[in-house]
Design an enzyme around this catalytic site. Structure first.
Site, short mmCIF file in Angstrom:
data_model
loop_
_atom_site.label_atom_id
_atom_site.label_comp_id
_atom_site.label_asym_id
_atom_site.label_seq_id
_atom_site.Cartn_x
_atom_site.Cartn_y
_atom_site.Cartn_z
CG HIS A 11 -0.28 0.09 2.66
ND1 HIS A 11 0.06 1.16 3.18
CD2 HIS A 11 -0.03 -0.92 3.33
CE1 HIS A 11 0.60 1.00 4.36
NE2 HIS A 11 0.56 -0.43 4.48
CB CYS A 52 0.79 -4.12 5.47
SG CYS A 52 -0.70 -4.82 5.81
#
Length: 525
Positions: free
Chosen positions: A426, A445
């Protein structure tokens, strides 16, 4: 009288036959070799019961018994490494490979090696059952150590969930028997393995010549800057000459242009901030013993054994290497994009696994994980009832989510490859983190420095997605999902040493402390 003579002659014949039969049986027991006619040619075979006898004598090899029995069942217990002319070329190839396992970075002790040496010296090229079975066991020992590597159950215990390559080493042997030189084709493992192998030999050559001395600096040492003239500069020059970062060791104590370029090269391939200032931490890095560097190369050669060669055959794929904080997007075998990334902290490690990228989410919500909600958000709310509004968050049922927008923790876009670890790529509003030398800041992440470029490359063949439309979707302030027409493999790996396209070795910090455990296992194997 004639009858008695006839009886006596018959007895003599019987004694000779019995004697010959006994001699033949003894010889069969000794070398367990018979010849049998098959389509007008001879093949060598041995008694299958001798396999059990062999493992009773050499129990350390029993781990390969299942494969060996399968091999001989398939070949009707015919000799594999010998024919009527003697020992085959393939046998000598395997014997030579066993004698040179160190070239493959294998440190395991070879069981009963002295016994096989004596057998080969004693029997030469003559067929012998023990030699035959030793060679078969050593073949599986060789492919296990050099091609397969540590068992997948052990790698998973170390947190490695990338798919392991699958291959029948019985079938591989068939290829070797047809063409013994097939063993030297660099095709069985990914290309990175063979590059590391070349560097391993180079570093061992340096070690044999004495390696490099530790660079001593005064206690009050602060830094070396361009133009400085110091005794330590000459030592740094010598150190970088040994590893090929500078072409000549002039002995000059002035930190001039050529050494500055060498320092930049050195820093780049060691995951350091690329500037010309030399700090104590850089000296510490140069002082890492060559024996430790060799160990790091060997550990990463082992990791290469776990990667399927099919990975690099894909039309396009994405690789994230955790220790180098780097994402690389390959298209048609070439690097289409290289981007810095931020990965999980040592407390929230990014998982080593793979998935298939299936969706791009523009202007995403951030659904706050339960652990973060309980440890960070709820305590924040208890201190400030406007906490959610301040952070552009809202309740979504019993969960909390952050609304789309430029301040969203996921930035303006995320890339999903569904997995049980809930890890994805992301964007991020915290762009300054990419300037840090160490970039292990996330909850697991992976934050991408170049998310716009990544989205554009993924969608470049779709005429509906122009750069303008991608920009619009990212800034719309309303979440929208796009399903990829073709899924893209994503591999999250862990390599602390890699050789680049120029043949230069790159070392990275072992941020999750995985190398030492693996190195110990390789010595014990």
């Amino acid at each position: 009288m004639k009858k008695a003579r006839g009886y006596g002659f018959l007895m003599v014949v019987l004694v000779v036959i019995i004697s010959l039969t006994s001699s033949f049986c003894d010889k069969k027991k000794e070398v367990a070799v018979i010849q049998k006619r098959k389509t007008n040619s001879f093949v060598l075979s041995f008694d299958s019961t001798l396999v059990a006898t062999f493992y009773a004598k050499y129990p350390k090899l029993v781990v390969y018994k299942k494969q060996v029995v399968a091999l001989y069942n398939q070949n009707n217990y015919n000799f594999i490494w010998f024919d009527t002319k003697g020992r085959k070329e393939t046998a000598d190839v395997i014997y030579n490979k066993i004698n040179n396992l160190y070239q493959e970075g294998v440190q395991a002790k070879i069981p009963y090696k002295e016994t096989l040496d004596r057998l080969i010296e004693k029997n030469g090229a003559k067929p012998d059952t023990d030699t035959e079975l030793f060679l078969s066991n050593y073949y599986f020992f060789y492919v296990n150590k050099t091609l397969q590597g540590i068992d997948s159950t052990k790698t998973e215990e170390m947190g490695w969930y990338l798919p392991r390559k699958k291959q029948s080493y019985v079938s591989y042997l068939d290829s070797l028997l047809v063409n013994p030189k097939f063993v030297d084709k660099n095709e069985q493992l990914i290309g990175q393995y063979y590059k590391l192998k070349v560097v391993l030999q180079h570093y061992r050559d340096i070690e044999q010549k004495g390696g490099w001395d530790s660079i001593a600096v005064p206690r009050d040492f602060v830094s070396v800057k361009p133009g400085d003239s110091l005794e330590v500069v000459a030592k740094i020059r010598t150190r970088l000459f040994l590893t090929g970062d500078i072409a000549e060791d002039s002995g000059n104590q002035v930190y001039g242009y050529s050494l500055q370029q060498a320092v930049l090269k050195y820093k780049k391939r060691n995951g350091l901030t690329v500037d010309k200032i030399i700090l104590p931490k850089h000296i510490d890095e140069m002082n890492v013993p060559i024996s430790e560097r060799i160990k790091t190369i060997i550990v990463n050669m082992e990791r290469c054994r776990w990667i399927s060669t099919d990975v690099t055959k894909a039309k396009e794929y994405i690789v994230v290497n955790i220790p180098s904080y780097k994402l690389t997007y390959f298209k048609e075998g070439k690097v289409a994009l290289s981007s810095n990334v931020v990965v999980g902290t040592t407390m929230n490690k990014t998982v080593i696994f793979s998935g298939m990228m299936s969706y791009i989410v523009f202007s995403p919500y951030w659904n706050v994980p339960t652990s973060i909600k309980e440890k960070e958000i709820l305590p924040g709310i208890s201190k400030n009832r406007n906490y959610l509004a301040k952070h552009n968050m809202e309740w979504s049922g019993s969960n909390i989510r952050q609304k789309p927008g430029p301040s969203n923790s996921l930035g303006l876009v995320k890339f999903l490859f569904p997995n049980s670890n809930n890890i994805y790529l992301h964007d991020t509003p915290s762009k300054s983190l990419f300037n840090s030398e160490k970039r292990a800041f996330s909850h697991g992440c992976i934050r991408v420095e170049k998310p716009v470029e990544l989205a554009e490359l993924i969608l470049e063949n779709d005429p509906r997605w122009t750069k303008e439309k991608i920009y619009e979707a990212m800034h719309k302030g309303r979440e929208s999902w796009y399903t990829l027409k073709e899924k893209i493999p994503v591999y999250i790996g862990y390599f602390t040493a890699l050789v680049d396209e120029n043949g230069a070795i790159n070392f990275y910090k072992d941020i999750y402390q995985k190398d030492a455990q693996l190195a110990a296992m390789l010595v014990e194997e």
